[in-house]
Motif scaffolding. Structure first.
Motif, PDB file in Angstrom:
ATOM      1  N   GLU A   1      -2.400  -3.620  -5.312  1.00  0.00           N
ATOM      2  CA  GLU A   1      -2.251  -5.024  -4.932  1.00  0.00           C
ATOM      3  C   GLU A   1      -3.583  -5.735  -4.717  1.00  0.00           C
ATOM      4  O   GLU A   1      -3.669  -6.958  -4.856  1.00  0.00           O
ATOM      5  N   THR A   2      -4.626  -4.977  -4.382  1.00  0.00           N
ATOM      6  CA  THR A   2      -5.896  -5.598  -3.997  1.00  0.00           C
ATOM      7  C   THR A   2      -7.026  -5.424  -5.005  1.00  0.00           C
ATOM      8  O   THR A   2      -8.110  -5.954  -4.786  1.00  0.00           O
ATOM      9  N   ARG A   3      -6.791  -4.708  -6.104  1.00  0.00           N
ATOM     10  CA  ARG A   3      -7.868  -4.533  -7.076  1.00  0.00           C
ATOM     11  C   ARG A   3      -8.223  -5.887  -7.705  1.00  0.00           C
ATOM     12  O   ARG A   3      -7.384  -6.781  -7.821  1.00  0.00           O
TER      13      ARG A   3
ATOM     14  N   PRO B   1      -4.444  -7.275 -10.616  1.00  0.00           N
ATOM     15  CA  PRO B   1      -3.732  -6.724  -9.459  1.00  0.00           C
ATOM     16  C   PRO B   1      -2.223  -6.761  -9.667  1.00  0.00           C
ATOM     17  O   PRO B   1      -1.705  -7.571 -10.435  1.00  0.00           O
TER      18      PRO B   1
END
Length: 221
Positions: free
Chosen positions: A182-184, A188
């Motif tokens: 979710e945070t890449r 994401p």
């Protein structure tokens, strides 16, 4: 009827591959498991001892060939890495522990997204992954986003591994992967605005197929 692209995105261990494979079989489409592609690449860099070196991974990308071959005895396709069948080796906890980090490398995603777009160029595919409806095929005619309770997903993976890994470790890995996905920065995990959500926490595969068939009946193909 015109053939379409069906994008199935969602969290790990939601049963995306089982659902997408059944959907492809129902409509005579090609099933492409993009998560397996990232797992195969991750297995390669683990075997090379470079899993913690993004620069080395990028240098090795041209040496990595990933493909699918149909196994008539199993009635499904299996994934090959540089000519070797690695279908049974890519689901290990070791691969699961590194795949999100390796997948976050922009050059890795560029390589595999290009390959996925090539595979789906003629449509008539069901492709599952994390960014199919948002990055790989934002023009897909049908987008499904799958989710399920983390404990349910951990139990599914535990059963898939036949108890070879501790349940608590599997659950922790799933939660960590959710956060990383979710945070890449690159592609994401997120639900496409026009995706239909499928929470299958308490659904059997048969119930999911009934749900999908109702959805497909409303699409002009």
């Amino acid at each position: 009827m015109a053939r379409i692209i069906i994008a199935v995105d969602g969290y790990s261990s939601c049963g995306k591959s089982t659902f997408a494979r059944a959907l492809a079989a129902r409509y005579g489409y090609i099933f492409i498991d993009t998560g397996a592609m990232y797992r195969a690449l991750t297995l390669y860099v683990i075997n090379q001892g470079i899993v913690n070196s993004p620069s080395r991974i990028v240098e090795e990308l041209d040496k990595i060939d990933i493909s699918f071959k149909f196994n008539s005895q199993l009635g499904r396709s299996e994934i090959y890495l540089n000519g070797a069948n690695v279908d049974s080796r890519i689901r290990s906890l070791e691969v699961s522990s590194h795949v999100s980090t390796v997948s976050a490398i922009p050059q890795v995603r560029d390589k595999l997204v290009a390959l996925q777009q090539f595979m789906g160029r003629d449509k008539g595919v069901v492709m599952d992954g994390r960014d199919i409806g948002t990055v790989v095929f934002p023009q897909a005619e049908l987008k499904i986003f799958m989710t399920a309770d983390p404990k349910v997903r951990a139990m599914r993976r535990y059963n898939e591994l036949q108890g070879r890994e501790p349940f608590e470790e599997i659950e922790r890995n799933i939660i960590e992967r959710d956060h990383l996905d979710e945070t890449r920065e690159t592609s994401p995990l997120r639900r496409a605005d026009d995706a239909v959500v499928l929470d299958n926490s308490n659904m059997t595969v048969e119930e999911q197929m009934e749900w999908a068939e109702q959805l497909m009946s409303g699409i002009r193909m």
